[in-house]
Structures are given as structure tokens and as C-alpha cells.
Motif scaffolding. Structure first.
Motif, PDB file in Angstrom:
ATOM      1  N   ASP A  18       0.896  -1.286   0.010  1.00 20.21           N
ATOM      2  CA  ASP A  18       0.003   0.003  -0.051  1.00 20.21           C
ATOM      3  C   ASP A  18       0.760   1.152   0.084  1.00 20.21           C
ATOM      4  N   TYR A  19       1.239   1.825  -1.098  1.00 18.63           N
ATOM      5  CA  TYR A  19       2.081   2.948  -1.339  1.00 18.63           C
ATOM      6  C   TYR A  19       1.396   4.280  -0.720  1.00 18.63           C
ATOM      7  N   ALA A  20       0.200   4.339  -0.695  1.00 11.35           N
ATOM      8  CA  ALA A  20      -0.857   5.531   0.146  1.00 11.35           C
ATOM      9  C   ALA A  20      -0.428   5.456   1.488  1.00 11.35           C
ATOM     10  N   ALA A  21      -0.386   4.380   2.005  1.00 13.40           N
ATOM     11  CA  ALA A  21      -0.008   4.041   3.413  1.00 13.40           C
ATOM     12  C   ALA A  21       1.496   4.512   3.847  1.00 13.40           C
ATOM     13  N   LEU A  22       2.348   3.953   3.039  1.00 13.37           N
ATOM     14  CA  LEU A  22       3.763   4.454   3.103  1.00 13.37           C
ATOM     15  C   LEU A  22       3.875   5.805   3.105  1.00 13.37           C
ATOM     16  N   LYS A  23       3.029   6.588   2.048  1.00 19.00           N
ATOM     17  CA  LYS A  23       3.221   7.816   2.076  1.00 19.00           C
ATOM     18  C   LYS A  23       2.853   8.904   3.201  1.00 19.00           C
ATOM     19  N   LYS A  24       1.567   8.395   3.763  1.00 22.34           N
ATOM     20  CA  LYS A  24       1.372   9.033   5.082  1.00 22.34           C
ATOM     21  C   LYS A  24       2.333   8.997   6.259  1.00 22.34           C
ATOM     22  N   SER A  25       3.097   7.833   6.196  1.00 23.22           N
ATOM     23  CA  SER A  25       3.996   7.834   7.488  1.00 23.22           C
ATOM     24  C   SER A  25       4.777   8.827   7.498  1.00 23.22           C
ATOM     25  N   ARG A  26       5.265   9.239   8.682  1.00 24.09           N
ATOM     26  CA  ARG A  26       6.128  10.394   8.850  1.00 24.09           C
ATOM     27  C   ARG A  26       7.778   9.725   8.544  1.00 24.09           C
ATOM     28  N   ARG A  27       7.880   8.506   8.350  1.00 18.58           N
ATOM     29  CA  ARG A  27       9.123   7.910   8.161  1.00 18.58           C
ATOM     30  C   ARG A  27       9.388   7.980   6.703  1.00 18.58           C
ATOM     31  N   PRO A  28      10.755   8.152   6.104  1.00 18.48           N
ATOM     32  CA  PRO A  28      11.163   8.067   4.694  1.00 18.48           C
ATOM     33  C   PRO A  28      10.752   6.758   4.296  1.00 18.48           C
ATOM     34  N   ILE A  29      10.210   6.868   3.155  1.00 14.53           N
ATOM     35  CA  ILE A  29       9.669   5.597   2.013  1.00 14.53           C
ATOM     36  C   ILE A  29      10.770   4.721   1.885  1.00 14.53           C
ATOM     37  N   CYS A  30      11.915   5.335   1.461  1.00 18.72           N
ATOM     38  CA  CYS A  30      13.009   4.429   1.292  1.00 18.72           C
ATOM     39  C   CYS A  30      14.398   5.233   1.543  1.00 18.72           C
ATOM     40  N   ARG A  31      15.151   4.549   2.265  1.00 20.83           N
ATOM     41  CA  ARG A  31      16.648   5.005   2.730  1.00 20.83           C
ATOM     42  C   ARG A  31      17.589   4.153   2.678  1.00 20.83           C
ATOM     43  N   THR A  32      18.863   4.357   2.772  1.00 13.17           N
ATOM     44  CA  THR A  32      20.018   3.518   2.854  1.00 13.17           C
ATOM     45  C   THR A  32      20.176   3.343   4.388  1.00 13.17           C
ATOM     46  N   CYS A  33      20.697   2.015   4.527  1.00 17.79           N
ATOM     47  CA  CYS A  33      21.273   1.616   5.667  1.00 17.79           C
ATOM     48  C   CYS A  33      22.484   0.866   5.645  1.00 17.79           C
ATOM     49  N   LEU A  34      23.764   1.119   6.155  1.00 16.61           N
ATOM     50  CA  LEU A  34      24.966   0.765   5.834  1.00 16.61           C
ATOM     51  C   LEU A  34      24.967  -0.606   6.450  1.00 16.61           C
ATOM     52  N   ASP A  35      25.284  -1.708   5.618  1.00 15.82           N
ATOM     53  CA  ASP A  35      25.206  -3.067   5.923  1.00 15.82           C
ATOM     54  C   ASP A  35      26.513  -3.532   6.563  1.00 15.82           C
ATOM     55  N   TRP A  36      26.649  -4.056   7.894  1.00 17.85           N
ATOM     56  CA  TRP A  36      27.813  -4.272   8.606  1.00 17.85           C
ATOM     57  C   TRP A  36      28.465  -5.647   7.966  1.00 17.85           C
ATOM     58  N   SER A  37      27.872  -6.455   7.332  1.00 12.21           N
ATOM     59  CA  SER A  37      28.329  -7.711   6.739  1.00 12.21           C
ATOM     60  C   SER A  37      29.023  -7.446   5.205  1.00 12.21           C
ATOM     61  N   GLU A  38      28.206  -6.819   4.588  1.00 11.76           N
ATOM     62  CA  GLU A  38      28.216  -6.588   3.085  1.00 11.76           C
ATOM     63  C   GLU A  38      29.194  -5.238   2.997  1.00 11.76           C
ATOM     64  N   ARG A  39      29.117  -4.247   3.855  1.00  8.47           N
ATOM     65  CA  ARG A  39      29.867  -3.097   3.896  1.00  8.47           C
ATOM     66  C   ARG A  39      29.329  -2.093   2.825  1.00  8.47           C
ATOM     67  N   ARG A  40      28.256  -2.523   2.264  1.00  5.90           N
ATOM     68  CA  ARG A  40      27.295  -1.560   1.341  1.00  5.90           C
ATOM     69  C   ARG A  40      26.087  -1.404   1.905  1.00  5.90           C
ATOM     70  N   SER A  41      25.466  -0.484   1.092  1.00  5.86           N
ATOM     71  CA  SER A  41      24.009  -0.145   1.633  1.00  5.86           C
ATOM     72  C   SER A  41      22.981  -1.120   1.255  1.00  5.86           C
ATOM     73  N   HIS A  42      21.956  -1.443   2.264  1.00  4.56           N
ATOM     74  CA  HIS A  42      20.847  -1.990   1.995  1.00  4.56           C
ATOM     75  C   HIS A  42      19.552  -1.127   2.159  1.00  4.56           C
TER      76      HIS A  42
END
Length: 227
Positions: free
Chosen positions: A159-183
Motif C-alpha cells: 500500500d504505497y498510499a499508507a507508506l506515503k502517509k507515514s512520517r518515516r522516509p519511504i526508502c533510505r539507505t542503511c550501511l550493512d555491517w557484513s556487506e559493507r554496502r547499503s541495503h
């Protein structure tokens, strides 16, 4: 430092081994009782309660009461992102603990990072969506879901509309400790992990952050995110 954010306070809260173990346990995204967290930290319940009070005062954890029981969880997404980044920083410098967890291939393949999928499969999702131009990098680590990406997520039942209503970012990077790249993190990362579990493609390992895919689920996942 006389002015600005007090990183020394946050550092001291995370730097205690017992508190670090409790925070790591909460990276699984599940709320845990003080007794469970005491077991994770290898300390008494009384000592755990004292540590949890400090973590709560520092804004790293939050508690909720259900009947006579108290449950603790990370206070927000940013705490999980910070911890995952610190894990990546430590791993890149060879600072690993001498227990099987960080070396477990299952954790490196797919694991829960607070509320989204991490490890090789988590990185694969982000790489695949960028390659397909369904997510675009708008600058630095900032991400945006494209119209094509939105259509694809809605086709999957998200449900994209529900994601958009959230105060949180829809998509963002998070540095992966094992891959040392972003997920992929954010509300979309959380929604995709929920989808994999709801569809029966994968399940959480008991007493672990590892996520195990079924044979059919893995085929469906790799088809969906070919990289």
C-alpha cells in the motif's frame, strides 16, 4: 566539546558491553522483557533494569506495559540505523566478537535489521531496484521511489498510499555491517520484509536475527530481484 550534540553521552550509553548486548538483541525488531534482555547481557535482572533506565533516559529504547509485564524496544528507526552503521565500522576494522553470530553465513545472507532485511539479500534488493530504475539515488545516500517502482510495489500488494502517509522516509539507505554496502531501509524496506514473511517465502529463525528462505521463496525472491 562545549557546544552542539552530546555524542559523548550516546557513546557512553552504547559503549558499555552489557548495554551494547541488549541493544544488539533489540536489533531483531522484537520487544523483549527485562528478564530476556538480562539473559542477553549476561547480567542480573536488577542490573539490567538499571541499564534499561539509562538507555530509556538517553532516548535509545522505549518501553510499553502489557498487564504486569514490561517490554522494551528500540525507540525509533534512527537508533537501528546508527547501530548497524557502528557494526559496519567495527567490522571494517576487524573488531569482531569471538562468538559464532557475526561469522554465521545465515546472518550474512539474510537477517533482520530492526524492521527490514539486511545482509546479502538486503543489499540485493536495493541494487536490483536501482538497476531497474525503480529507485533513484537523488544525492548522496538519499533515495526516491520512481513511478515505475511505485507501480511495481503496488502490484506486489504494498500500500504505497499508507507508506506515503507515514512520517518515516519511504526508502533510505542503511550501511550493512557484513556487506559493507547499503541495503534498503525505510517504510518500504519494512513492507517488503513483511511481504516475504506473509507470503511464506521466509521465516525468522528462533532466537536469532537470521531470516531463512524456503526453496520456493528463494526462487521467487531471486526472480523478483535479479540484480
Amino acid at each position: 566539546m562545549k557546544e552542539g550534540p552530546d555524542i559523548a553521552l550516546i557513546g557512553s550509553l552504547i559503549g558499555d558491553p552489557a548495554r551494547a548486548n541488549m541493544l544488539t538483541a533489540l536489533m531483531g525488531g522484537q520487544a523483549l522483557t527485562p528478564t530476556e534482555l538480562a539473559g542477553e547481557a549476561g547480567i542480573t535482572l536488577q542490573t539490567a533494569s538499571s541499564h534499561l533506565a539509562k538507555l530509556e533516559a538517553g532516548g535509545l529504547v522505549t518501553q510499553r506495559k502489557q498487564g504486569r509485564h514490561r517490554y522494551y524496544a528500540l525507540s525509533e528507526d534512527e537508533v537501528g540505523l546508527m547501530l548497524e552503521s557502528l557494526m559496519g565500522f567495527a567490522a571494517s576494522r576487524g573488531l569482531t566478537r569471538h562468538r559464532p553470530g557475526p561469522k554465521d553465513p545465515a546472518l550474512r545472507k539474510a537477517r533482520v535489521c530492526y524492521n527490514h532485511l539486511a545482509g546479502d539479500y538486503g543489499v540485493r534488493i536495493l541494487d536490483s531496484l536501482i538497476e531497474a530504475r525503480e529507485i533513484e539515488v537523488t544525492g548522496g545516500d538519499d533515495l526516491a521511489l520512481t513511478d515505475a517502482g511505485r507501480a511495481r510495489m503496488e502490484a506486489l500488494g504494498i500500500d504505497y498510499a499508507a507508506l506515503k502517509k507515514s512520517r518515516r522516509p519511504i526508502c533510505r539507505t542503511c550501511l550493512d555491517w557484513s556487506e559493507r554496502r547499503s541495503h534498503l531501509a525505510g517504510s518500504l524496506g519494512e513492507a517488503l520484509l513483511a511481504l516475504f514473511i506473509d507470503e511464506g517465502w521466509a521465516r525468522r529463525e528462533k532466537d536469532s536475527r537470521a531470516v531463512r528462505f524456503t526453496a520456493a521463496g528463494e526462487r521467487a525472491f531471486l526472480e523478483l530481484f535479479p540484480r
